[in-house]
Structure formats: structure tokens, C-alpha cells
Design an enzyme around this catalytic site. Structure first.
Site, PDB file in Angstrom:
ATOM      1  N   GLY A 137       1.098   3.431  11.784  1.00 10.50           N
ATOM      2  CA  GLY A 137       1.140   4.391  10.685  1.00 10.50           C
ATOM      3  C   GLY A 137      -0.099   5.251  10.524  1.00 10.50           C
ATOM      4  O   GLY A 137      -0.023   6.394  10.082  1.00 10.50           O
ATOM      5  N   ASP A 157      -2.779   3.891   6.825  1.00  8.79           N
ATOM      6  CA  ASP A 157      -2.026   4.952   6.153  1.00  8.79           C
ATOM      7  C   ASP A 157      -1.911   4.708   4.658  1.00  8.79           C
ATOM      8  O   ASP A 157      -2.175   5.586   3.852  1.00  8.79           O
ATOM      9  CB  ASP A 157      -0.631   5.114   6.787  1.00  8.79           C
ATOM     10  CG  ASP A 157       0.132   3.792   6.943  1.00  8.79           C
ATOM     11  OD1 ASP A 157      -0.404   2.730   6.539  1.00  8.79           O
ATOM     12  OD2 ASP A 157       1.258   3.807   7.466  1.00  8.79           O
ATOM     13  N   LYS A 214      -0.926   2.849  -3.434  1.00 11.85           N
ATOM     14  CA  LYS A 214       0.140   2.765  -4.442  1.00 11.85           C
ATOM     15  C   LYS A 214      -0.385   2.106  -5.703  1.00 11.85           C
ATOM     16  O   LYS A 214      -1.070   1.084  -5.640  1.00 11.85           O
ATOM     17  CB  LYS A 214       1.310   1.939  -3.906  1.00 11.85           C
ATOM     18  CG  LYS A 214       2.224   2.718  -3.016  1.00 11.85           C
ATOM     19  CD  LYS A 214       3.508   1.953  -2.754  1.00 11.85           C
ATOM     20  CE  LYS A 214       4.169   2.516  -1.516  1.00 11.85           C
ATOM     21  NZ  LYS A 214       5.331   1.734  -1.082  1.00 11.85           N
ATOM     22  N   PHE A 223       8.650   4.579  -2.134  1.00  9.64           N
ATOM     23  CA  PHE A 223       8.578   4.459  -0.684  1.00  9.64           C
ATOM     24  C   PHE A 223       8.460   5.848  -0.062  1.00  9.64           C
ATOM     25  O   PHE A 223       9.327   6.693  -0.230  1.00  9.64           O
ATOM     26  CB  PHE A 223       9.799   3.725  -0.134  1.00  9.64           C
ATOM     27  CG  PHE A 223       9.564   3.241   1.257  1.00  9.64           C
ATOM     28  CD1 PHE A 223       8.892   2.050   1.486  1.00  9.64           C
ATOM     29  CD2 PHE A 223       9.964   4.002   2.348  1.00  9.64           C
ATOM     30  CE1 PHE A 223       8.636   1.617   2.777  1.00  9.64           C
ATOM     31  CE2 PHE A 223       9.710   3.570   3.644  1.00  9.64           C
ATOM     32  CZ  PHE A 223       9.053   2.379   3.850  1.00  9.64           C
ATOM     33  N   VAL A 224       7.374   6.064   0.657  1.00 12.65           N
ATOM     34  CA  VAL A 224       7.105   7.394   1.214  1.00 12.65           C
ATOM     35  C   VAL A 224       7.185   7.377   2.743  1.00 12.65           C
ATOM     36  O   VAL A 224       7.000   6.343   3.384  1.00 12.65           O
ATOM     37  CB  VAL A 224       5.712   7.908   0.782  1.00 12.65           C
ATOM     38  CG1 VAL A 224       5.650   8.084  -0.726  1.00 12.65           C
ATOM     39  CG2 VAL A 224       4.599   6.979   1.248  1.00 12.65           C
ATOM     40  N   ASP A 245      -0.523  -0.980   0.012  1.00 12.06           N
ATOM     41  CA  ASP A 245       0.633  -1.315  -0.822  1.00 12.06           C
ATOM     42  C   ASP A 245       0.407  -2.687  -1.450  1.00 12.06           C
ATOM     43  O   ASP A 245      -0.274  -2.809  -2.467  1.00 12.06           O
ATOM     44  CB  ASP A 245       1.895  -1.234   0.046  1.00 12.06           C
ATOM     45  CG  ASP A 245       3.173  -1.448  -0.746  1.00 12.06           C
ATOM     46  OD1 ASP A 245       3.146  -1.340  -1.976  1.00 12.06           O
ATOM     47  OD2 ASP A 245       4.216  -1.719  -0.119  1.00 12.06           O
TER      48      ASP A 245
HETATM   49  P1  IMP Z   1       0.766  -3.891   2.604  1.00  6.95           P
HETATM   50  O1  IMP Z   1       0.397  -5.032   3.513  1.00  6.95           O
HETATM   51  O2  IMP Z   1       1.909  -4.236   1.687  1.00  6.95           O
HETATM   52  O3  IMP Z   1      -0.412  -3.294   1.857  1.00  6.95           O
HETATM   53  O4  IMP Z   1       1.420  -2.798   3.492  1.00  6.95           O
HETATM   54  C1  IMP Z   1       0.726  -2.014   4.311  1.00  6.95           C
HETATM   55  C2  IMP Z   1       1.629  -1.389   5.368  1.00  6.95           C
HETATM   56  O5  IMP Z   1       3.002  -1.311   4.958  1.00  6.95           O
HETATM   57  C3  IMP Z   1       1.181   0.031   5.562  1.00  6.95           C
HETATM   58  O6  IMP Z   1       0.212   0.090   6.561  1.00  6.95           O
HETATM   59  C4  IMP Z   1       2.453   0.722   5.951  1.00  6.95           C
HETATM   60  O7  IMP Z   1       2.640   0.639   7.341  1.00  6.95           O
HETATM   61  C5  IMP Z   1       3.554  -0.066   5.279  1.00  6.95           C
HETATM   62  N1  IMP Z   1       3.992   0.603   4.032  1.00  6.95           N
HETATM   63  C6  IMP Z   1       3.717   0.233   2.762  1.00  6.95           C
HETATM   64  N2  IMP Z   1       4.272   1.083   1.883  1.00  6.95           N
HETATM   65  C7  IMP Z   1       4.904   2.027   2.623  1.00  6.95           C
HETATM   66  C8  IMP Z   1       5.655   3.211   2.284  1.00  6.95           C
HETATM   67  O8  IMP Z   1       5.861   3.599   1.133  1.00  6.95           O
HETATM   68  N3  IMP Z   1       6.138   3.917   3.350  1.00  6.95           N
HETATM   69  C9  IMP Z   1       5.942   3.555   4.643  1.00  6.95           C
HETATM   70  N4  IMP Z   1       5.243   2.480   4.993  1.00  6.95           N
HETATM   71  C10 IMP Z   1       4.726   1.719   3.991  1.00  6.95           C
HETATM   72 MG    MG Z   2       1.248   0.409   8.850  1.00  4.11          MG
END
Ligand code: IMP
Ligand code: MG
Length: 178
Positions: A43, A99, A131, A152-153, A102
Site C-alpha cells: 500500500g 499508507d 483513521k 474504507f478508502v 487503522d
Molecule cells: P492496521 O494494522 O489495522 O493499522 O492496518 C494497516 C493496514 O491495513 C494498512 O497498511 C492498509 O494496508 C490496510 N488498511 C487499513 N484501512 C484501510 C482502508 O481504509 N483502505 C485500504 N486499506 C486499509
Molecule cells: Mg498495507
């Protein structure tokens, strides 16, 4: 492809403008330091490419590949490293570029692994998007492009089931398409 986008959050120009500001700050903060940028695949690929070309420092670039989503919209909670070898960051200042922040699980797992196994001098985090939501792991990201609602983007590197990464803007998917 654009008909599947409900609304555009950031046009290409707005993204580039913000990246310019982030790059200027990073350049000042890391001047004179041994910097290694570690991009989180896949990403962060496009964001990293645009960011780094605005940082005129003698830095190194490496990547890590992790999986936690498995194509869905909710994180699985488990972070798997796809690589056999970790970046060579011993004794270096590390800037992890992703990227989007979340749940925080991905960046927390990467930070923990780097600190435990790689001996970096420092580790900071740079994300294009953050986010506004309850994190499962509290993460302090020093460089954040934009704070967004919990939607979700896709686009500008970010995918839904591996599609939409090549959109030049960041948008929210139309719900009936999921
Ligand atoms: P986390 O471990 O939940 O913080 O997620 C991080 C990873 O999830 C990011 O590097 C993205 O690849 C993916 N991700 C989280 N939210 C989104 C979204 O809204 N769109 C697309 N990918 C996302
Ligand atoms: Mg990612």
C-alpha cells in the site's frame, strides 16, 4: 472504475501538496543523520515514491512485506511477515512509511520486531492517512498526512481486494459494490 467510487476525499493535487509539506519536515528532522526509510508493501509504494523524491538527503530505502488483511475490510488481528530477511537497519535512524494507520496492529508489530531483532538507533512512523478511531494498539505517528473518518478508502496505493491501487486520488468505495 471511477463509477465505483462514492466520493473523492483527496484529489491528486491535494495529496502532492501535503506530501511536499511532510517531506520538508522530514528533511529538516533527519539532516545529518543516517536515515533508512522502510516502506510497508504494498500500500505504501506510491506514497513512498512521491515522498522520497522530495527528500534530498543521502538516505537508504528498504521494504517490509506484511499481511494482516487477507483481502477483507477488517484486519485479521494477526500480522505475518512475508520476508525471510529483515532490513539491515542496525545503528540507523529508521522511518517506517505506510499508507494508513487503522487498528495500529501492523505498525505495532513492525516496530516491535525492529526493536527486538534489528538494533535501530531510532524508529519513527510516517503515514499518509490516519483513521480517527479506537486503536487496538496505540501508535504515535510523528508524520501524518491527513486525519480521516473511519471509512474504507482506496486509491493512491490503497486497495480493496487488490484493486484500485492505481487511482490517482483517494476515495471512498460505493457500498453496494462490496
Ligand atoms: P492496521 O494494522 O489495522 O493499522 O492496518 C494497516 C493496514 O491495513 C494498512 O497498511 C492498509 O494496508 C490496510 N488498511 C487499513 N484501512 C484501510 C482502508 O481504509 N483502505 C485500504 N486499506 C486499509
Ligand atoms: Mg498495507
Amino acid at each position: 472504475m471511477d463509477e465505483e467510487i462514492d466520493k473523492i476525499l483527496y484529489e491528486a493535487d491535494a495529496i502532492q501538496g501535503r506530501i511536499e509539506e511532510m517531506a520538508a519536515r522530514i528533511t529538516e528532522d533527519y539532516r545529518g543523520k543516517e536515515l533508512t526509510v522502510v516502506a510497508v508493501l504494498t500500500g505504501a509504494l506510491i506514497f513512498t515514491a512521491d515522498l522520497l523524491r522530495r527528500i534530498p538527503l543521502p538516505l537508504k530505502l528498504d521494504c517490509v512485506s506484511v499481511a494482516s488483511y487477507h483481502g477483507n475490510m477488517e484486519t485479521s488481528g494477526e500480522v505475518k511477515f512475508d520476508q525471510l530477511s529483515l532490513p539491515d537497519i542496525g545503528g540507523r535512524h529508521v522511518l517506517i512509511v505506510d499508507d494508513i494507520l487503522d487498528s495500529g496492529l501492523t505498525l505495532d508489530a513492525i516496530m516491535a520486531k525492529f526493536h527486538k531483532e534489528c538494533g535501530p538507533l531510532s524508529v519513527r512512523i510516517c503515514v499518509l492517512l490516519s483513521k480517527k478511531r479506537m486503536r487496538r494498539k496505540e501508535i504515535a505517528a510523528e508524520y501524518v498526512g491527513f486525519e480521516i473518518e473511519d471509512e474504507f478508502v482506496v486509491g493512491y496505493g490503497m486497495d480493496y481486494e487488490e484493486r484500485y491501487r492505481n487511482l490517482p486520488f483517494i476515495g471512498v468505495l460505493r457500498l453496494e459494490d462490496h
